[in-house]
Write a protein that holds these residues in place. Structure first.
Motif, PDB file in Angstrom:
ATOM      1  N   UNK A  93       0.790  -1.215   0.000  1.00  0.00           N
ATOM      2  CA  UNK A  93       0.000   0.000   0.000  1.00  0.00           C
ATOM      3  C   UNK A  93       0.826   1.269   0.000  1.00  0.00           C
ATOM      4  N   UNK A  94       2.042   1.212   0.544  1.00  0.00           N
ATOM      5  CA  UNK A  94       2.872   2.413   0.594  1.00  0.00           C
ATOM      6  C   UNK A  94       3.362   2.798  -0.810  1.00  0.00           C
ATOM      7  N   UNK A  95       3.690   1.805  -1.630  1.00  0.00           N
ATOM      8  CA  UNK A  95       4.080   2.108  -3.005  1.00  0.00           C
ATOM      9  C   UNK A  95       2.892   2.669  -3.791  1.00  0.00           C
ATOM     10  N   UNK A  96       1.711   2.118  -3.547  1.00  0.00           N
ATOM     11  CA  UNK A  96       0.532   2.635  -4.226  1.00  0.00           C
ATOM     12  C   UNK A  96       0.171   4.025  -3.727  1.00  0.00           C
ATOM     13  N   UNK A  97       0.517   4.333  -2.495  1.00  0.00           N
ATOM     14  CA  UNK A  97       0.285   5.681  -1.985  1.00  0.00           C
ATOM     15  C   UNK A  97       1.160   6.700  -2.710  1.00  0.00           C
ATOM     16  N   UNK A  98       2.411   6.298  -2.961  1.00  0.00           N
ATOM     17  CA  UNK A  98       3.292   7.171  -3.747  1.00  0.00           C
ATOM     18  C   UNK A  98       2.719   7.363  -5.151  1.00  0.00           C
ATOM     19  N   UNK A  99       2.206   6.280  -5.740  1.00  0.00           N
ATOM     20  CA  UNK A  99       1.594   6.386  -7.068  1.00  0.00           C
ATOM     21  C   UNK A  99       0.376   7.299  -7.035  1.00  0.00           C
ATOM     22  N   UNK A 100      -0.401   7.223  -5.960  1.00  0.00           N
ATOM     23  CA  UNK A 100      -1.567   8.093  -5.832  1.00  0.00           C
ATOM     24  C   UNK A 100      -1.166   9.562  -5.798  1.00  0.00           C
ATOM     25  N   UNK A 101      -0.099   9.853  -5.070  1.00  0.00           N
ATOM     26  CA  UNK A 101       0.380  11.242  -5.008  1.00  0.00           C
ATOM     27  C   UNK A 101       0.874  11.704  -6.370  1.00  0.00           C
ATOM     28  N   UNK A 102       1.530  10.795  -7.114  1.00  0.00           N
ATOM     29  CA  UNK A 102       1.996  11.158  -8.455  1.00  0.00           C
ATOM     30  C   UNK A 102       0.814  11.434  -9.387  1.00  0.00           C
TER      31      UNK A 102
END
Length: 306
Positions: A22-31
């Motif tokens: 989920x943390x990697x997907x959170x970075x993707x969400x911010x991008x």
């Protein structure tokens, strides 16, 4: 749990689910959010722009919003000793037990299940013991979910299933043994064999709850008493047994003391007694030693045979 060709129920089995960090997907969400913001602010069409430019701007804005929502709805959190059962259109796709922030495709459903230890104190139930005597009994059970797939798909409501099976198991174990020992054949009783009864109760519950993927760590009786309608009679029986046991011990001690006294008199040659006087002395000593009241001594001023 699914049905075979002949209608037989097949037990579910837990398997690991394929999910994402989920943390990697959170970075993707911010991008995605940053890209959408840049597209909106940088691509804002000026006043009087062509229809094609406006459609391009609207498509970019709508795509950014949809991408942001798509990534956002896939997040979920897993706490320690917790699992998430993943399903896709009703089909079981595994259980995620990885702690922390996780992400999965939005069209896949997840149901969280606690695998922590649960403590249940049962209600007092009235049952009949091995001899048919009515007794009131209750127990305390510590249980936890071992297989999330079985707990979710093999029973309708696993918590309600646990409560019902605890009462059923308590009735089964309570009916196997008498409340108290009333004969030499009573090796195991509910009152006097706590460790054995607790072990039987735990084994009985584990057998009953295995279909739901639940394991019992501890089980033990917390209340045990005769039912009110026979409690008075059983109390009098216990009191009578206690009196008989005390009397038997008292008589055995008195006999031992009398035997020791006669042996000592004979060994030291203090006095020689015939059978009649020996019987009289034994009788007097037994009365003194076994009597409930204090004995008033009688002084014999004559000879021993008067």
């Amino acid at each position: 749990m699914s049905q075979g060709n002949e209608g037989a129920m097949v037990q579910s089995r837990e398997s690991p689910a394929s999910t994402y960090n989920g943390y990697l997907m959170l970075v993707l969400l911010l991008l995605v959010f940053a890209l959408g913001a840049w597209s909106v602010l940088g691509g804002l069409p000026p006043y009087g722009a062509s229809k094609a430019a406006k459609l391009l701007f609207a498509g970019t804005l709508l795509g950014s919003v949809l991408a942001f929502v798509f990534v956002l709805v896939g997040f979920y959190m897993i706490q320690p000793n917790q699992g998430a059962v993943i399903t896709l259109f009703g089909e079981y796709r595994g259980t995620d037990r990885t702690q922390g922030l996780r992400w999965i495709w939005p069209w896949m459903m997840r149901k969280k299940i606690s695998m922590r230890a649960h403590n249940v104190h049962s209600e007092r139930v009235k049952i009949n013991d091995l001899r048919g005597n009515p007794i009131d009994i209750a127990c305390n059970v510590v249980w936890r979910v071992r297989d999330t797939a079985q707990a979710t798909f093999d029973v309708d409501d696993y918590r309600e299933f646990v409560d019902i099976q605890i009462e059923a198991g308590l009735r089964t174990v309570g009916a196997r043994h008498p409340y108290d020992d009333m004969s030499e054949d009573d090796q195991t009783t509910l009152r006097g064999s706590a460790d054995v009864i607790n072990g039987e109760l735990r084994a009985e519950l584990n057998e009953r709850l295995a279909v739901a993927g639940i394991v019992v760590d501890e089980a033990g009786l917390t209340h045990l008493a005769y039912a009110s309608e026979i409690a008075g009679a059983m109390l009098r029986r216990q009191q009578a047994e206690a009196v008989i046991a005390a009397r038997a011990k008292l008589v055995m001690g008195a006999v031992s003391m009398v035997e020791m006294a006669l042996a000592k008199l004979s060994e030291d040659e203090i006095i020689e007694l015939d059978d009649e006087r020996r019987a009289a002395m034994v009788s007097n000593l037994m009365v003194v030693l076994c009597g409930e009241r204090e004995v008033n001594p009688v002084v014999n001023a004559g000879s021993l045979y008067q």
